[in-house]
Design a protein around this motif. Structure first.
Motif, PDB file in Angstrom:
ATOM      1  N   LYS A  34     -40.880  41.323 -21.900  1.00 21.74           N
ATOM      2  CA  LYS A  34     -39.862  40.549 -21.193  1.00 21.74           C
ATOM      3  C   LYS A  34     -39.955  40.796 -19.687  1.00 21.74           C
ATOM      4  O   LYS A  34     -40.018  41.936 -19.236  1.00 21.74           O
ATOM      5  CB  LYS A  34     -38.472  40.900 -21.711  1.00 21.74           C
ATOM      6  N   LYS A  35     -40.003  39.715 -18.925  1.00 21.82           N
ATOM      7  CA  LYS A  35     -40.121  39.730 -17.461  1.00 21.82           C
ATOM      8  C   LYS A  35     -41.433  40.356 -16.974  1.00 21.82           C
ATOM      9  O   LYS A  35     -41.551  40.714 -15.797  1.00 21.82           O
ATOM     10  CB  LYS A  35     -38.920  40.444 -16.816  1.00 21.82           C
TER      11      LYS A  35
ATOM     12  N   LYS B 245     -39.450  31.915 -22.770  1.00 21.04           N
ATOM     13  CA  LYS B 245     -39.038  31.941 -21.359  1.00 21.04           C
ATOM     14  C   LYS B 245     -38.731  33.361 -20.894  1.00 21.04           C
ATOM     15  O   LYS B 245     -38.856  33.681 -19.714  1.00 21.04           O
ATOM     16  CB  LYS B 245     -37.818  31.038 -21.129  1.00 21.04           C
ATOM     17  N   GLU B 246     -38.352  34.239 -21.832  1.00 20.28           N
ATOM     18  CA  GLU B 246     -37.944  35.593 -21.456  1.00 20.28           C
ATOM     19  C   GLU B 246     -39.082  36.432 -20.887  1.00 20.28           C
ATOM     20  O   GLU B 246     -38.839  37.453 -20.227  1.00 20.28           O
ATOM     21  CB  GLU B 246     -37.344  36.321 -22.674  1.00 20.28           C
TER      22      GLU B 246
ATOM     23  N   GLU C 276     -38.096  35.355 -13.649  1.00 18.09           N
ATOM     24  CA  GLU C 276     -37.744  34.106 -12.978  1.00 18.09           C
ATOM     25  C   GLU C 276     -37.501  34.275 -11.480  1.00 18.09           C
ATOM     26  O   GLU C 276     -37.840  33.379 -10.692  1.00 18.09           O
ATOM     27  CB  GLU C 276     -36.531  33.465 -13.666  1.00 18.09           C
TER      28      GLU C 276
ATOM     29  N   PRO D 227     -36.806  27.233 -17.901  1.00 18.10           N
ATOM     30  CA  PRO D 227     -36.236  28.534 -17.533  1.00 18.10           C
ATOM     31  C   PRO D 227     -34.751  28.393 -17.240  1.00 18.10           C
ATOM     32  O   PRO D 227     -34.233  27.285 -17.070  1.00 18.10           O
ATOM     33  CB  PRO D 227     -37.017  28.909 -16.271  1.00 18.10           C
ATOM     34  N   ASP D 228     -34.073  29.522 -17.148  1.00 17.37           N
ATOM     35  CA  ASP D 228     -32.654  29.484 -16.811  1.00 17.37           C
ATOM     36  C   ASP D 228     -32.434  28.922 -15.411  1.00 17.37           C
ATOM     37  O   ASP D 228     -31.374  28.359 -15.126  1.00 17.37           O
ATOM     38  CB  ASP D 228     -32.059  30.898 -16.908  1.00 17.37           C
ATOM     39  N   CYS D 229     -33.456  29.073 -14.556  1.00 21.07           N
ATOM     40  CA  CYS D 229     -33.339  28.602 -13.168  1.00 21.07           C
ATOM     41  C   CYS D 229     -33.933  27.207 -12.986  1.00 21.07           C
ATOM     42  O   CYS D 229     -34.379  26.858 -11.884  1.00 21.07           O
ATOM     43  CB  CYS D 229     -34.024  29.590 -12.227  1.00 21.07           C
TER      44      CYS D 229
ATOM     45  N   LYS E 219     -37.085  20.152 -24.857  1.00 21.51           N
ATOM     46  CA  LYS E 219     -36.693  21.272 -25.704  1.00 21.51           C
ATOM     47  C   LYS E 219     -37.988  21.938 -26.168  1.00 21.51           C
ATOM     48  O   LYS E 219     -39.078  21.411 -25.949  1.00 21.51           O
ATOM     49  CB  LYS E 219     -35.885  20.803 -26.918  1.00 21.51           C
TER      50      LYS E 219
END
Length: 282
Positions: free
Chosen positions: A179-180, A202-203, A207, A228-230, A247
């Motif tokens: 993650k990241k 996405k994790e 980001e 992504p969340d952003c 999606k």
């Protein structure tokens, strides 16, 4: 049907309570994107096995399954070609300017790095070679000779992969170690005109680092099978340099759905009848 099992189908439910009610008396459960939480496992009093019809299984609470002696499985390889075709399809779409009518570029003779050489990665390599791309891979868990026999060049580190390749196709799972992990140091080392292709999770993307890089490098593009969340920042600032599917749809083909569903059903029967736990993930 052949095993004389009864199928109970639940689709398009609007409340978690409907899911909890549906699993009350089942012996086995097949899911795609449904979250099998501790609450679900606790509600399924007779549950012996749950199979995620697909490769990823981060929607299964493995600890909850283990605590209740429920075997958790996935169906590796059944969706692999569908995901790989999407990855290359998105590359073509982006390389040709998202079909905006202007001159784009070709994939032929470009370098592509495959980050994790599992089932999907192998299909990506095969298709990319068909495009005439120069294919590299990094996967510390796969024997070097097994990768090289596919006509793929093996690099010794993830850093070398990103420094070498104009395209990187990402296929790592999302876990505590990954993650990241796709961060500024890796992304900023990619050659001019680089593109990151994410059909994983996405994790795994940092980001904040991605946004920093997109700001600094007008030549960099990011295409992903999940927004992504952003995503709003991309829409506002980086038009034409990104593409996100509406999606997560890497496995959304008729063939993949059938393959994964049948595999899940067969694994359930094999486990209940013969105790086979080959694809157990908990």
């Amino acid at each position: 049907d052949k095993a004389n099992y009864e199928l109970v189908l639940l689709e398009k439910y609007t409340d978690t309570a409907q899911f909890l009610k549906a699993v009350e008396n089942v012996d086995a459960l097949i899911v795609r994107s449904d979250n099998v939480t501790k609450e679900v496992v606790d509600a399924a009093k007779n549950l012996k096995i749950v199979v995620r019809a697909g490769a990823g299984y981060d929607n299964l609470d493995l600890a909850a399954c283990t605590a209740k002696n429920v075997v958790a499985m996935n169906t590796p390889g059944q969706n692999s070609n569908a995901v790989a075709e999407l990855a290359l399809g998105m590359m073509v779409f982006q390389a040709r300017g998202q079909f905006n009518g202007k001159s784009g570029s070709e994939l032929r003779e470009k370098t592509i790095g495959i980050h994790a050489y599992g089932n999907v990665g192998r299909y990506v390599a095969t298709i990319a070679k068909g495009f005439g791309m120069d294919v590299y891979a990094f996967d510390p868990f796969v024997n070097k000779a097994d990768i090289e026999k596919d006509g793929v060049k093996v690099v010794n580190s993830v850093e070398e992969l990103y420094k070498t390749c104009q395209y990187v196709s990402l296929h790592i799972p999302a876990n505590d170690k990954t993650k990241k992990s796709i961060n500024y140091a890796l992304l900023s080392s990619m050659p001019e005109g680089a593109t990151l292709v994410n059909t994983a999770r996405k994790e795994v993307i940092n980001e904040e680092d991605m946004l920093k890089l997109m700001d600094e490098r007008k030549d960099f593009t990011y295409i992903s099978d999940i927004a992504p969340d952003c995503a709003a920042n991309f829409t506002e600032k980086f038009a034409g340099r990104f593409y996100f599917t509406p999606k997560k749809m890497g496995a959304q083909t008729e063939e993949a759905n059938i393959n994964a569903g049948i595999a899940a059903a067969k694994q359930i029967v094999d486990f209940l009848e013969n105790g086979n736990t080959k694809f157990k993930v908990n």
